[in-house]
Design a protein around this motif. Structure first.
Motif, PDB file in Angstrom:
ATOM      1  N   ASN A  62      15.432 -62.597  62.771  1.00 12.46           N
ATOM      2  CA  ASN A  62      14.893 -62.145  64.046  1.00 12.46           C
ATOM      3  C   ASN A  62      13.440 -61.719  63.820  1.00 12.46           C
ATOM      4  OD1 ASN A  62      14.176 -60.753  66.403  1.00 12.46           O
ATOM      5  ND2 ASN A  62      16.248 -60.008  66.745  1.00 12.46           N
ATOM      6  N   LYS A  76      12.056 -58.762  65.826  1.00 12.24           N
ATOM      7  CA  LYS A  76      12.525 -57.480  65.306  1.00 12.24           C
ATOM      8  C   LYS A  76      11.734 -57.077  64.063  1.00 12.24           C
ATOM      9  CE  LYS A  76      16.591 -55.472  63.051  1.00 12.24           C
ATOM     10  NZ  LYS A  76      17.961 -55.760  62.566  1.00 12.24           N
ATOM     11  N   LYS A 107      24.008 -59.586  60.178  1.00 16.59           N
ATOM     12  CA  LYS A 107      24.546 -58.571  61.085  1.00 16.59           C
ATOM     13  C   LYS A 107      23.599 -57.384  61.264  1.00 16.59           C
ATOM     14  CE  LYS A 107      29.424 -59.761  60.654  1.00 16.59           C
ATOM     15  NZ  LYS A 107      30.802 -59.274  60.391  1.00 16.59           N
ATOM     16  N   GLY A 108      22.312 -57.708  61.408  1.00 16.71           N
ATOM     17  CA  GLY A 108      21.319 -56.691  61.729  1.00 16.71           C
ATOM     18  C   GLY A 108      20.744 -55.939  60.554  1.00 16.71           C
ATOM     19  N   SER A 109      21.205 -56.221  59.341  1.00 17.84           N
ATOM     20  CA  SER A 109      20.678 -55.557  58.137  1.00 17.84           C
ATOM     21  C   SER A 109      20.057 -56.594  57.207  1.00 17.84           C
ATOM     22  CB  SER A 109      21.799 -54.794  57.420  1.00 17.84           C
ATOM     23  OG  SER A 109      22.322 -53.773  58.242  1.00 17.84           O
ATOM     24  N   GLU A 125      18.703 -61.751  56.627  1.00 17.01           N
ATOM     25  CA  GLU A 125      19.302 -60.923  57.669  1.00 17.01           C
ATOM     26  C   GLU A 125      20.771 -61.289  57.841  1.00 17.01           C
ATOM     27  OE1 GLU A 125      18.629 -59.697  62.377  1.00 17.01           O
ATOM     28  OE2 GLU A 125      17.078 -60.824  61.288  1.00 17.01           O
ATOM     29  N   ASP A 137      22.312 -65.085  58.988  1.00 22.84           N
ATOM     30  CA  ASP A 137      21.848 -65.117  60.373  1.00 22.84           C
ATOM     31  C   ASP A 137      20.396 -65.596  60.412  1.00 22.84           C
ATOM     32  OD1 ASP A 137      24.302 -64.056  61.006  1.00 22.84           O
ATOM     33  OD2 ASP A 137      23.567 -61.995  61.188  1.00 22.84           O
TER      34      ASP A 137
END
Length: 232
Positions: free
Chosen positions: A223, A226, A103-105, A101, A220
């Motif tokens: 999450n 998520k 930046k959210g991708s 992961e 990252d």
């Protein structure tokens, strides 16, 4: 002579524009020089013909890898009480590559040191993990879950095996699963994995240096909540 000069000027402008466009198409995260060594971290768009993609999905072994694998099997079979499951659900059999992961991708990752490439292979009897020392096998002694499970639990035995791997179905059709590595004390480590040819649906973060190895790029923290929200 005048026409020749005009042609040369036009060629130089064209080459410059092409180079600028190519650079603009590459999403650089890091670009630096250290003692003359070039280092870059960049996002490579989905391209199954790229050298980086081909290496990520290459699960073939060389002679040294095969020796290491055989040694791990010898360790497993020293214990005569261990029995292989023979009932591994085919839904998890295959070659799995790790997704990271950022930046959210989610991205595949081409590491600076290819020994850090995250991947796993599962067949009807063994759970094969890849490390700096090559592939090593753990015997699957039990496998349980329903025919279309939300989770599948594998009990492993091997020189570097976690106690249990719980494989969470995120989207079997898309080849997505969350591997939960459980060890003594109840601690869990999670890795998002994608199976077989579904890797072709993801771009790659490339940690590139042609002259020496660099520290791996810090992704990252996954999450997990998520990821579970993506379940189908």
């Amino acid at each position: 002579m005048k026409n020749s000069s005009a042609f040369l000027l036009s060629l130089l402008i064209s080459l410059s524009t092409s180079a600028q466009k190519k650079q603009a198409d590459t999403n650089f995260i890091v670009r630096e020089f250290d003692r003359g060594d070039y280092h870059a971290v960049f996002i490579q768009k989905i391209d199954t013909s790229s050298t980086f993609y081909k290496r990520i999905v290459d699960f073939s072994w060389d002679a040294n890898d095969s020796l290491g694998y055989q040694e791990s099997l010898k360790w497993v079979f020293k214990d005569k009480s261990l029995k292989m499951s023979h009932h591994v659900n085919v839904i998890v059999s295959g070659e799995w590559s790790q997704l990271y992961e950022y930046k959210g991708s989610y991205y595949l990752y081409a590491p600076s040191d290819w020994g850090n490439l995250g991947r796993v292979s599962i067949n009807d009897s063994t759970f094969i993990q890849y490390s700096m020392d090559g592939p090593y096998a753990s015997l699957i002694t039990s496998c349980w879950g329903s025919n279309t499970p939300k989770t599948l639990d594998l009990t492993l035995a091997g020189p570097q095996a976690p106690d249990t791997v719980r494989i969470h179905n995120i989207n079997w059709a898309a080849g997505l699963a969350l591997f939960e590595y459980r060890s003594e004390g109840g601690r869990s480590r999670f890795e998002l994995m994608v199976r077989d040819h579904r890797t072709q649906n993801y771009p790659i973060i490339v940690n590139y240096s042609p002259t020496r190895k660099w520290l791996e790029f810090p992704m990252d923290t996954l999450n997990v909540k998520k990821v579970f929200e993506m379940q189908r």
